[in-house]
Design an enzyme around this catalytic site. Sequence first.
Site, PDB file in Angstrom:
ATOM      1  CG  HIS A 104      -0.337   0.247   2.581  1.00 23.23           C
ATOM      2  ND1 HIS A 104       0.103  -1.260   3.333  1.00 23.23           N
ATOM      3  CD2 HIS A 104       0.163   1.560   3.208  1.00 23.23           C
ATOM      4  CE1 HIS A 104       0.332   0.044   4.397  1.00 23.23           C
ATOM      5  NE2 HIS A 104       0.272   1.470   3.932  1.00 23.23           N
ATOM      6  CB  SER A 141       2.529   1.567   6.286  1.00 19.61           C
ATOM      7  OG  SER A 141       1.698   1.617   7.506  1.00 19.61           O
ATOM      8  CG  ASP A 192       0.026  -4.038   2.926  1.00 19.78           C
ATOM      9  OD1 ASP A 192       1.254  -3.652   1.771  1.00 19.78           O
ATOM     10  OD2 ASP A 192       0.133  -3.886   3.955  1.00 19.78           O
TER      11      ASP A 192
END
Length: 718
Positions: free
Chosen positions: A80, A653, A216
């Site tokens: 992402h 992240s 991810d």
Amino acid sequence: MKKWLIATAVTACFAAQADEGMWQPHQLPAMADVLKAKGLEIDATSISKLTEFPMNAVISLGGCTASFVSPKGLVVTNHHCAYGSAQYNSTPENNILRDGFLAKSFAQELPAAPGSRVYVTESVTSVTDKVNQGTAKLTGDDFYKAIEAAEKKLVADCEQDDGYRCQVYSFHGGLEYYLVKQLEIRDVRLVYNPAESIGKYGGDIDNWMWPRHTGDFSFYRAYVNKAGKPADFSKDNVPYEPKSFLKVSAKGVSDGDFVMVAGYPGSTNRYRTSEEVANQFEYYYPAAKELREKVIALIEQSSAEGSDARIKYESTLAGLNNYAKNFTSMIEFYGKSTMLADRRATEAELNKWINADKSRKQQYGKVLAELDRLVKKSDEHQARDLILGYFYYTTMPSVAERLYRLANEKQKPDMEREPGYQERDLNRLKNMLESIDRRYDATVAKAIGFELLSRYAELPASEHFAALDKFWGIENGVDAAKLQQKLDAVFGDTQLGDKATRLAWLDKSVADFKASKDPMIQYAVAMYDTNEKERNTRKQLSGDLMKVRPQYMEAIIAYNRAQGKPVYADANSSLRVTYGNVKGYTPKDGLYAVPFTTLEGITQKDTGVDPFNAPKAELQLIKDKQYGDFYVKSLDSVPVNFLSTLDTTGGNSGSPTMNGRAELVGLLFDGVYESIIGDWNYDDDSNRSIQLDSRYMLWVMKYVDHADNLLDEMVIVK
């Protein structure tokens, strides 16, 4: 006094809540015994040295974290986090966002989205005295400008070295300032992203949820010129050779193992006042959640699934959906928690402690009341500010405003310009203008504009800007047909939709803007004086807040030290280290969430319909139990995701999750639903971060996507 106060408070807190805290690297040597007892095998001092392993392998992407995993500048981060670059390079005919992408050679790698950067932090220097010098008697706008001028001077001196980006960060509300110097690598290329049905498996349904089965991860590569210096994209550039990189573990971790994360968490609010808590949860989050959901609906209604317009907004939709769910959790857990009452009780105890000592009362006695007064003042126009803030999603009006503001700022000497409009900022501004081609559609923008202007028009007259009302023809409320006609004319007749035209405006003068017949440029000119007045008002208030907040934080730190409570700075996008263990949790009575998910969980969720539509090749591999080198006997499968007690937030992240030897065992990509409120109120029982397991990443690379060239490039340890 202040440095001693903070250092003592840090040292005193370790017996309190061991896994709480986002620590600045220089604080870690004082924590060596705790870290060793938890399971750290390398020297804790090495983690405090930014130019040594492993810290010089951890990098920022400017909003996400990443790490080097090869001697040739290969970068791993979350799927992402590279989503915008995959979206930028996608078309309906070649949708690599949906189908995935793998470069088998350097030559096949794709330029990342304009403005993509790799930042390597090289130094963090305390500059508190330099920033505050000569400001003791200043207030309001004067104080704000003095701090800004000092920061600009420090940044300018720091950036004398070519290829570096510097920034002054405020800690503890302005009690401390640090100058951060980062190597800024400007040529970033997309190397590999798995199909969306792996990288975003579960989509927005599974976002913030456990159990999770999301792959991810994505890979970039950093490039420099042949002299090894940062440079703009060129076919002659060569892969950057980092001073160190992380080895990737094929052994992974087990339940209870030590883990740590180094990354760039965005922001937390654990020291905010009860007044700020009440306003945020009782007004801002509900209002912003509703607005986000409306903008999402407008984008989806205005762009067909799979169309070029929808592809342009996929990254925007992902961000909107992410925080709409975040806000939902915030509201839900606040509603059933005692957080506000607890915060008020803490403030009462703080005031009691302050008033118990004459010198403390003299120093801090009026601080909280003054801070509350200023906070309330800053919220006076929040309904209007929120609506007009979301007007940003119409894109072109804000682009025109930034261009016209640049023209005005360029009339000043560079050091007198506003931050964001200096010479150092022009390349970033150019990149932003270039990226719009793949992130903007006029039909979508008009739908959003109509909704937000209609909402703005319903506000009390005292909340209106005369210039805004006049330009859009809403002085007497909204006539739907006339407003739509005005939007059609402004968005239809502007030439800013053409990239070359947009870029040409970077060099235009104020006179050129005032003479322009382009309706979007005319909007920017019409709004300039109003915007400038608002900016000056905000500076006055910000200056007052910047004066009071450090005093409040100094009182909090002194009080917490006296109570033996943990003291660390709220996250502010600077480099931090957190540590903890692999561990499950109990999300509700009678239910225990185990810390690992496996390949079989993918097949159990799979429906064949987005977002639970894993690639057929992957499903077949799972059915055939082709686990290969990544089989874990205790799980009787390959682990996909795992939970840890790491204290993290947005910005983390893509952070490398490392074991005690600083080997990469996972990528942090989310938190559980129950831990979202941790940005405001940490709870050791419910705070859990979600990591992609390195073994699943390697399994996908080897068996699903056959990324053998990248596997050969990395150092994989068992």
